[in-house]
Design a protein around this motif. Structure first.
Motif, PDB file in Angstrom:
ATOM      1  N   GLU A   1       0.807  -1.223   0.000  1.00 11.84           N
ATOM      2  CA  GLU A   1       0.000   0.000   0.000  1.00 11.84           C
ATOM      3  C   GLU A   1       0.837   1.269   0.000  1.00 11.84           C
ATOM      4  OE1 GLU A   1      -3.099   0.169   2.933  1.00 11.84           O
ATOM      5  OE2 GLU A   1      -3.577  -1.939   2.630  1.00 11.84           O
ATOM      6  N   VAL A   2       2.126   1.164   0.260  1.00 12.84           N
ATOM      7  CA  VAL A   2       2.953   2.376   0.281  1.00 12.84           C
ATOM      8  C   VAL A   2       3.132   2.869  -1.156  1.00 12.84           C
ATOM      9  CG1 VAL A   2       5.233   3.339   0.824  1.00 12.84           C
ATOM     10  CG2 VAL A   2       4.150   1.766   2.407  1.00 12.84           C
ATOM     11  N   ARG A   3       2.479   3.994  -1.442  1.00 15.66           N
ATOM     12  CA  ARG A   3       2.538   4.556  -2.808  1.00 15.66           C
ATOM     13  C   ARG A   3       3.481   5.760  -2.872  1.00 15.66           C
ATOM     14  NH1 ARG A   3      -3.043   3.489  -4.186  1.00 15.66           N
ATOM     15  NH2 ARG A   3      -3.147   1.216  -4.431  1.00 15.66           N
ATOM     16  N   GLY A   4       3.827   6.290  -1.689  1.00 14.29           N
ATOM     17  CA  GLY A   4       4.694   7.473  -1.666  1.00 14.29           C
ATOM     18  C   GLY A   4       5.176   7.755  -0.260  1.00 14.29           C
ATOM     19  N   PHE A   5       5.950   8.820  -0.141  1.00 14.81           N
ATOM     20  CA  PHE A   5       6.542   9.174   1.146  1.00 14.81           C
ATOM     21  C   PHE A   5       6.216  10.611   1.512  1.00 14.81           C
ATOM     22  CE2 PHE A   5       9.837   6.092  -0.559  1.00 14.81           C
ATOM     23  CZ  PHE A   5       9.430   5.033   0.230  1.00 14.81           C
ATOM     24  N   VAL A   6       6.364  10.908   2.803  1.00 13.38           N
ATOM     25  CA  VAL A   6       6.214  12.274   3.294  1.00 13.38           C
ATOM     26  C   VAL A   6       7.541  12.656   3.954  1.00 13.38           C
ATOM     27  CG1 VAL A   6       4.973  13.778   4.896  1.00 13.38           C
ATOM     28  CG2 VAL A   6       3.750  11.931   3.726  1.00 13.38           C
ATOM     29  N   PHE A   7       8.069  13.831   3.597  1.00 10.39           N
ATOM     30  CA  PHE A   7       9.320  14.291   4.220  1.00 10.39           C
ATOM     31  C   PHE A   7       9.015  14.937   5.561  1.00 10.39           C
ATOM     32  CE2 PHE A   7      10.510  14.754  -0.392  1.00 10.39           C
ATOM     33  CZ  PHE A   7      11.409  13.705  -0.407  1.00 10.39           C
ATOM     34  N   GLN A   8       9.750  14.526   6.585  1.00 14.96           N
ATOM     35  CA  GLN A   8       9.592  15.199   7.875  1.00 14.96           C
ATOM     36  C   GLN A   8      10.408  16.491   7.916  1.00 14.96           C
ATOM     37  OE1 GLN A   8      10.450  11.654  10.401  1.00 14.96           O
ATOM     38  NE2 GLN A   8       8.495  12.151  11.342  1.00 14.96           N
TER      39      GLN A   8
ATOM     40  N   GLY B   1       8.714  22.789   1.712  1.00 15.73           N
ATOM     41  CA  GLY B   1       8.432  22.098   2.972  1.00 15.73           C
ATOM     42  C   GLY B   1       8.560  23.021   4.172  1.00 15.73           C
ATOM     43  N   LEU B   2       9.527  23.945   4.104  1.00 18.03           N
ATOM     44  CA  LEU B   2       9.761  24.854   5.236  1.00 18.03           C
ATOM     45  C   LEU B   2       8.623  25.859   5.423  1.00 18.03           C
ATOM     46  CD1 LEU B   2      13.586  25.591   4.905  1.00 18.03           C
ATOM     47  CD2 LEU B   2      12.464  24.580   6.885  1.00 18.03           C
ATOM     48  N   VAL B   3       7.892  26.172   4.345  1.00 14.80           N
ATOM     49  CA  VAL B   3       6.758  27.107   4.491  1.00 14.80           C
ATOM     50  C   VAL B   3       5.418  26.368   4.508  1.00 14.80           C
ATOM     51  CG1 VAL B   3       7.894  29.195   3.654  1.00 14.80           C
ATOM     52  CG2 VAL B   3       6.869  27.632   2.001  1.00 14.80           C
ATOM     53  N   GLY B   4       5.486  25.060   4.793  1.00 15.50           N
ATOM     54  CA  GLY B   4       4.257  24.284   4.990  1.00 15.50           C
ATOM     55  C   GLY B   4       3.544  23.875   3.722  1.00 15.50           C
ATOM     56  N   LEU B   5       4.240  23.926   2.573  1.00 17.41           N
ATOM     57  CA  LEU B   5       3.594  23.520   1.308  1.00 17.41           C
ATOM     58  C   LEU B   5       4.060  22.136   0.863  1.00 17.41           C
ATOM     59  CD1 LEU B   5       4.002  26.910  -0.593  1.00 17.41           C
ATOM     60  CD2 LEU B   5       1.939  26.065   0.533  1.00 17.41           C
ATOM     61  N   SER B   6       4.590  21.373   1.833  1.00 16.06           N
ATOM     62  CA  SER B   6       5.150  20.060   1.495  1.00 16.06           C
ATOM     63  C   SER B   6       4.079  19.099   1.011  1.00 16.06           C
ATOM     64  CB  SER B   6       5.842  19.478   2.729  1.00 16.06           C
ATOM     65  OG  SER B   6       6.435  18.262   2.393  1.00 16.06           O
ATOM     66  N   GLN B   7       4.306  18.521  -0.151  1.00 17.46           N
ATOM     67  CA  GLN B   7       3.399  17.525  -0.723  1.00 17.46           C
ATOM     68  C   GLN B   7       4.046  16.148  -0.572  1.00 17.46           C
ATOM     69  OE1 GLN B   7       0.367  18.125  -2.314  1.00 17.46           O
ATOM     70  NE2 GLN B   7       0.568  20.211  -1.574  1.00 17.46           N
ATOM     71  N   PRO B   8       3.243  15.085  -0.436  1.00 15.50           N
ATOM     72  CA  PRO B   8       3.838  13.739  -0.450  1.00 15.50           C
ATOM     73  C   PRO B   8       4.538  13.515  -1.795  1.00 15.50           C
ATOM     74  CG  PRO B   8       1.551  13.658   0.247  1.00 15.50           C
ATOM     75  CD  PRO B   8       1.785  15.044  -0.264  1.00 15.50           C
ATOM     76  N   ILE B   9       5.572  12.689  -1.796  1.00 11.07           N
ATOM     77  CA  ILE B   9       6.293  12.386  -3.039  1.00 11.07           C
ATOM     78  C   ILE B   9       6.011  10.931  -3.396  1.00 11.07           C
ATOM     79  CG2 ILE B   9       8.474  11.772  -1.842  1.00 11.07           C
ATOM     80  CD1 ILE B   9       9.955  13.135  -4.236  1.00 11.07           C
ATOM     81  N   SER B  10       5.705  10.671  -4.668  1.00 12.08           N
ATOM     82  CA  SER B  10       5.416   9.302  -5.104  1.00 12.08           C
ATOM     83  C   SER B  10       6.709   8.486  -5.078  1.00 12.08           C
ATOM     84  CB  SER B  10       4.854   9.312  -6.532  1.00 12.08           C
ATOM     85  OG  SER B  10       5.856   9.767  -7.427  1.00 12.08           O
TER      86      SER B  10
END
Length: 309
Positions: free
Chosen positions: A8-15, A84-93
């Motif tokens: 089910e892992v389709r992508g990642f989220v950067f912390q 990502g630093l301004v809160g616009l981080s999107q998940p990456i496939s």
């Protein structure tokens, strides 16, 4: 977030820099400034080398290729990090992550070997000056650049293929881009084989070029010390100073990031090291070569003089 079924892992989220939450806007301002300076500086260097015929030499050909490579390298990582630093981080496939890792590895290794080619160029210029134009002809220069790029592509293909064959169970990357180790940590299975491969490759692509540059400089220094006049020695050292400064910082950062024992650093320390080689190292070329290098400074003054005359 652990998922019951790894398919089910389709992508990642950067912390990203979530540990520095209250300082994220300051980090954004600092990194954006450094990024814009990097782009402007490298574009100026490439343009001035192309425009000024005094700089149509092998050394500056390699420098313009290195500046282009460093610019692409920062484009691969920094825009996503800034968002990502301004809160616009999107998940990456998964495909997006693999692509980012592929270009990051290709360009990083390309830069390592380009610095080696530049070391060889300085060696020929100082130790064999009478045959310099014959040895460092256009074909040789293109072959050295092609070799650097080729090694980067082969290693990147090997690494990315081995990492993305793993099944993944977690989605949170404890980093601000798809670097090898943070992505491998998300796997459901034992990654010791992959980690051994990464260490072997890191040793080869960092220590081999580093060793070659070191040998070049041992030969260069022994030749310079034989020059009878103090002025001649000073001039010979000056032609190497810029390259040597970039080499020390570049290989130093790469060694600390990839050759240290795995559990030695905290996540914050790892990110600090990563910031050094993804944000600060690409800025090094334009700064060092425009401040320390007389030929580039003269070319910039000639260009400015033409513009205002």
């Amino acid at each position: 977030l652990l998922l019951s079924n790894h398919t089910e892992v389709r992508g990642f989220v950067f912390q990203g820099f979530s540990n520095f939450r209250e300082h994220q806007l300051i980090l954004f301002a600092v990194f954006l400034t450094l990024y814009l300076l990097t782009l402007a500086g490298n574009v100026i260097i490439v343009t001035i080398i192309r425009v000024d015929h005094h700089l149509h030499t092998p050394m500056y050909f390699f420098l313009s290729v290195l500046s282009t490579s460093e610019t692409c390298y920062s484009l691969v990582i920094i825009p996503r990090m800034l968002s990502g630093l301004v809160g616009l981080s999107q998940p990456i496939s998964l495909a997006g992550c693999a692509t980012q890792m592929f270009f990051f590895i290709t360009l990083a290794i390309n830069n390592c070997f380009l610095l080696t080619a530049m070391g060889y160029d300085r060696y020929v210029a100082i130790c064999n000056p009478l045959r310099y134009t014959v040895i460092m002809n256009k074909r040789v220069c293109v072959q050295l650049v092609g070799g650097a790029c080729g090694i980067g592509l082969i290693v990147a293909t090997t690494q990315v293929t081995s990492v993305f064959r793993l099944p993944f169970c977690a989605t949170k990357v404890a980093h601000f881009f798809c670097d090898i180790r943070p992505v491998m940590k998300l796997s459901c299975v034992d990654t010791s084989v992959n980690e051994t491969l990464t260490v072997i490759i890191s040793v080869l692509v960092i220590l081999v070029p580093m060793g070659l540059v070191f040998i070049s400089y041992v030969l260069i220094v022994s030749t310079i010390l034989k020059i009878p006049s103090a002025r001649g020695r000073k001039k010979a050292f000056a032609t190497c100073a810029s390259h040597l400064t970039v080499v020390v910082v570049h290989y130093g950062c790469a060694s600390v990031a990839y050759l240290k024992p795995k559990s030695e650093n905290t996540r914050d320390q790892d990110q600090l090291i990563s910031v050094t080689y993804t944000v600060i190292t690409p800025l090094l070329n334009p700064v060092v070569y425009t401040l320390r290098n007389k030929e580039v400074k003269d070319a910039l003054l000639r260009a400015a003089g033409r513009k205002f005359s």
